[in-house]
Every structure is written in structure tokens, then in C-alpha cells.
Design a protein around this motif. Structure first.
Motif, PDB file in Angstrom:
ATOM      1  N   LYS A  41      -2.752   4.369   0.623  1.00  0.00           N
ATOM      2  CA  LYS A  41      -3.884   5.220   0.212  1.00  0.00           C
ATOM      3  C   LYS A  41      -3.438   6.581  -0.309  1.00  0.00           C
ATOM      4  CE  LYS A  41      -7.575   3.072   2.754  1.00  0.00           C
ATOM      5  NZ  LYS A  41      -8.634   3.203   3.737  1.00  0.00           N
ATOM      6  N   PHE A  79      -4.027   7.851  -4.222  1.00  0.00           N
ATOM      7  CA  PHE A  79      -4.658   9.142  -4.485  1.00  0.00           C
ATOM      8  C   PHE A  79      -3.729  10.016  -5.326  1.00  0.00           C
ATOM      9  CE2 PHE A  79      -5.480  13.580  -3.225  1.00  0.00           C
ATOM     10  CZ  PHE A  79      -6.798  13.682  -3.637  1.00  0.00           C
ATOM     11  N   SER A  85      -2.980  -5.021  -5.075  1.00  0.00           N
ATOM     12  CA  SER A  85      -4.038  -5.515  -4.188  1.00  0.00           C
ATOM     13  C   SER A  85      -4.070  -7.043  -4.166  1.00  0.00           C
ATOM     14  CB  SER A  85      -5.404  -4.987  -4.631  1.00  0.00           C
ATOM     15  OG  SER A  85      -5.432  -3.593  -4.550  1.00  0.00           O
ATOM     16  N   LYS A  96       1.328  -0.075   4.782  1.00  0.00           N
ATOM     17  CA  LYS A  96      -0.099   0.001   4.477  1.00  0.00           C
ATOM     18  C   LYS A  96      -0.629   1.423   4.591  1.00  0.00           C
ATOM     19  CE  LYS A  96      -4.404  -2.276   5.375  1.00  0.00           C
ATOM     20  NZ  LYS A  96      -4.865  -3.612   5.245  1.00  0.00           N
ATOM     21  N   LYS A  97      -0.138   2.180   5.587  1.00  0.00           N
ATOM     22  CA  LYS A  97      -0.630   3.547   5.779  1.00  0.00           C
ATOM     23  C   LYS A  97      -0.155   4.485   4.661  1.00  0.00           C
ATOM     24  CE  LYS A  97       3.138   5.097   8.698  1.00  0.00           C
ATOM     25  NZ  LYS A  97       3.547   5.723   9.901  1.00  0.00           N
TER      26      LYS A  97
END
Length: 131
Positions: free
Chosen positions: A76, A80, A121, A72-73
Motif C-alpha cells: 500500500k 501510494f 494484483s 503485503k504491508k
């Protein structure tokens, strides 16, 4: 299959390098290989409003990215990076000889990334609701 990519991130990095190389090559390297001319771009499927070649390439690249970076980390920064790369590579076509910036290509890049982000998602929401 998923563990193959997450344990061997070199696959993602290799595809990343190849995509950047093809994008920044002056003219079409694939056109040179297949048609003997750097001015001809191979077309996988016909274009509509967006470039289907770009959509397919960035969707494939994004899928490999999400399979490689499952934590999960890591999601993002990956999102990006994928969005930024899809924009920057097309903007570079303004200054690369034998290449031209096209809005349809940029939209194809972004849509390929966004579709995969959306599907990823949905998969994550399904896994959370299943627990």
C-alpha cells in the motif's frame, strides 16, 4: 531474481534517484547526451494518446518497486508513493525551465503505474487461489 531485488532495495532507490534526477533536470539530459541539445527528447516509440516513453519508464520503475517490496504491508505505501510520484514529477514541469507540463505525459506516468498494479494484483490473487 525476485530475491535479488527484495534483498537489495538499493537497486530500487538508485533507479528512483535516477528517475527523479532526469525528471527535474532543466531540459532533456538524454537529449543532450544523444543529440547534443537539451531541447530534443529521445523517443523510444511513437506516442499515441499518451506518452509511450513515460508509460515505459513508470511501468519499469513500478515493476522494480514491486519486486523490491514483496511483503503485503509494503504494497500500500508503495502504490501510494508510485502514484503520487508520477503526478508530482509531471506537475514540477510547470516550473522547471525548458520543461513543459503535458497531459499525455501525466497519463503515461499513471497508466504505467496502474498497469503494473493491476498485474501485481492478478498475480497475488492467483497465488492466494493456488493455496
Amino acid at each position: 531474481m525476485i530475491k535479488l531485488f527484495s534483498n537489495h532495495k538499493i537497486i530500487f532507490y538508485s533507479i528512483n534517484f535516477g528517475l527523479i534526477f532526469l525528471y527535474l533536470f532543466p531540459g532533456s539530459l538524454l537529449g543532450q547526451v544523444f543529440y547534443g541539445s537539451k531541447k530534443i527528447q529521445p523517443q523510444i516509440t511513437p506516442d499515441f494518446i499518451i506518452s509511450s516513453n513515460h508509460l515505459i519508464a513508470f511501468a519499469f520503475f513500478s515493476i522494480i518497486g514491486f519486486l523490491s517490496f514483496r511483503k503485503k504491508k509494503e504494497a500500500k505505501p508503495l502504490i501510494f508513493y508510485l502514484i503520487l510520484l508520477s503526478i508530482i514529477l509531471e506537475i514540477f514541469h510547470l516550473i522547471i525551465p525548458e520543461r513543459s507540463f503535458q497531459w499525455a505525459d501525466l497519463l503515461g506516468n499513471l497508466l504505467g503505474v496502474i498497469i503494473v498494479i493491476f498485474i501485481n494484483s492478478l498475480i497475488n490473487l492467483y497465488e492466494i487461489s493456488k493455496k
